[in-house]
Design an enzyme around this catalytic site. Structure first.
Site, PDB file in Angstrom:
ATOM      1  N   ASP A 135      20.364  29.425  -1.070  1.00  0.00           N
ATOM      2  CA  ASP A 135      20.543  30.114  -2.343  1.00  0.00           C
ATOM      3  C   ASP A 135      21.454  31.296  -2.091  1.00  0.00           C
ATOM      4  OD1 ASP A 135      19.576  29.895  -5.199  1.00  0.00           O
ATOM      5  OD2 ASP A 135      19.365  32.036  -4.834  1.00  0.00           O
TER       6      ASP A 135
ATOM      7  N   GLY B 278      33.621  28.352  -6.028  1.00  0.00           N
ATOM      8  CA  GLY B 278      32.971  29.513  -6.639  1.00  0.00           C
ATOM      9  C   GLY B 278      33.910  30.713  -6.758  1.00  0.00           C
TER      10      GLY B 278
HETATM   11  P1  ITT Z   1      22.237  24.510  -5.683  1.00  0.00           P
HETATM   12  O1  ITT Z   1      21.198  25.422  -6.267  1.00  0.00           O
HETATM   13  O2  ITT Z   1      22.043  23.072  -6.060  1.00  0.00           O
HETATM   14  O3  ITT Z   1      22.383  24.690  -4.199  1.00  0.00           O
HETATM   15  P2  ITT Z   1      24.110  26.215  -7.134  1.00  0.00           P
HETATM   16  O4  ITT Z   1      25.600  26.243  -7.233  1.00  0.00           O
HETATM   17  O5  ITT Z   1      23.330  26.284  -8.417  1.00  0.00           O
HETATM   18  O6  ITT Z   1      23.685  24.897  -6.292  1.00  0.00           O
HETATM   19  P3  ITT Z   1      23.103  28.811  -6.360  1.00  0.00           P
HETATM   20  O7  ITT Z   1      22.077  28.861  -7.421  1.00  0.00           O
HETATM   21  O8  ITT Z   1      22.720  29.265  -4.969  1.00  0.00           O
HETATM   22  O9  ITT Z   1      23.649  27.330  -6.147  1.00  0.00           O
HETATM   23  O10 ITT Z   1      24.368  29.623  -6.864  1.00  0.00           O
HETATM   24  C1  ITT Z   1      25.320  30.033  -5.955  1.00  0.00           C
HETATM   25  C2  ITT Z   1      26.579  30.467  -6.693  1.00  0.00           C
HETATM   26  O11 ITT Z   1      27.102  31.628  -6.029  1.00  0.00           O
HETATM   27  C3  ITT Z   1      27.650  29.391  -6.609  1.00  0.00           C
HETATM   28  O12 ITT Z   1      27.607  28.516  -7.698  1.00  0.00           O
HETATM   29  C4  ITT Z   1      28.913  30.234  -6.560  1.00  0.00           C
HETATM   30  O13 ITT Z   1      29.275  30.595  -7.877  1.00  0.00           O
HETATM   31  C5  ITT Z   1      28.470  31.480  -5.815  1.00  0.00           C
HETATM   32  N1  ITT Z   1      28.714  31.327  -4.356  1.00  0.00           N
HETATM   33  C6  ITT Z   1      27.786  31.111  -3.381  1.00  0.00           C
HETATM   34  N2  ITT Z   1      28.377  30.960  -2.189  1.00  0.00           N
HETATM   35  C7  ITT Z   1      29.691  31.058  -2.397  1.00  0.00           C
HETATM   36  C8  ITT Z   1      30.818  30.959  -1.566  1.00  0.00           C
HETATM   37  O14 ITT Z   1      30.718  30.674  -0.275  1.00  0.00           O
HETATM   38  N3  ITT Z   1      32.011  31.122  -2.111  1.00  0.00           N
HETATM   39  C9  ITT Z   1      32.155  31.368  -3.431  1.00  0.00           C
HETATM   40  N4  ITT Z   1      31.150  31.446  -4.302  1.00  0.00           N
HETATM   41  C10 ITT Z   1      29.913  31.297  -3.787  1.00  0.00           C
END
Ligand code: ITT
Length: 203
Positions: free
Chosen positions: A69, A159
């Protein structure tokens, strides 16, 4: 050992699958378990949400599960978007053809438009949890300090990478190769912390 990566995010899978495989575990994705639907992230911290996802997938598959997360904390916005990074702009209308990531970037640049260069500090955070079907679990945290750019740069990653500037690399996260990003990123740091405790966890 086979583990399930508890994420729907293709960007996370790209960054985690190879290092985990090189470490010696066989990595399955959620696509191998089409019966598993969306897992609601009801936590208020990265740690809680990582544990919620890892626990749920371990219980549903009977296999060890690893979840990430993560999000971006912007100091000038008191830590927002934080745990809501994925959903940050769900209250904004997409432009024609605009992805969720691109809309998130557009909203964040708008929120930061009046903030000067010396007040644009931010960090990526990744909490990574591992859970066994028997209830054993662990969670670790990795961070990556940077500043928020005023416009997107680069095409790699996912992201918020195009607007995250790494001062030591002098590049945006989206201008780094996957290996360069993993060597310094929040997710790379969290994964290294997780693997440092792996043998003890599996014992
Ligand atoms: P899962 O819960 O299925 O793993 P998710 O995309 O919903 O997928 P999160 O709730 O952890 O995951 O949200 C993480 C968000 O933070 C992700 O969608 C990106 O917008 C941002 N993020 C996380 N790591 C990143 C990275 O390495 N580079 C750029 N943005 C990132």
């Amino acid at each position: 050992l086979r583990i399930v990566l508890a994420t729907q995010n293709a960007g996370k899978v790209r960054e985690l699958a190879d290092p985990l495989t090189e470490f010696g575990v066989e990595v399955l994705g959620l696509s191998s378990f089409p019966e598993i639907g969306d897992i609601e992230e009801t936590g208020t911290t990265f740690e809680e949400n990582a544990l919620i996802k890892a626990r749920a997938v371990a219980a549903l598959t009977g296999l060890v599960s690893v979840a990430d997360d993560s999000g971006l904390e912007v100091d000038a916005l008191n830590g927002a978007p934080g745990v809501y990074s994925a959903r940050y702009s769900d209250d904004w209308e997409s432009l024609p053809g605009e992805s969720r990531d691109a809309r998130n970037i557009r909203k964040l640049l708008h929120a930061m438009a009046a903030v000067p260069a010396d007040k644009r500090a931010c960090r990526f955070v990744s909490c990574m949890a591992a859970a066994k079907p028997n209830g054993d679990e662990m969670v670790v945290r990795g961070t990556w300090e940077g500043t928020l750019l005023e416009s997107p740069h680069g095409d790699n990653g996912f992201g918020y990478d195009p607007i995250f500037f790494d001062p030591s690399a002098r590049k945006s996260a989206a201008e780094l190769t996957r290996d360069e990003k993993n060597a310094r990123s929040h997710r790379g740091n969290a994964l290294r912390a997780l693997l440092a405790r792996w043998a003890e966890f599996m014992h």
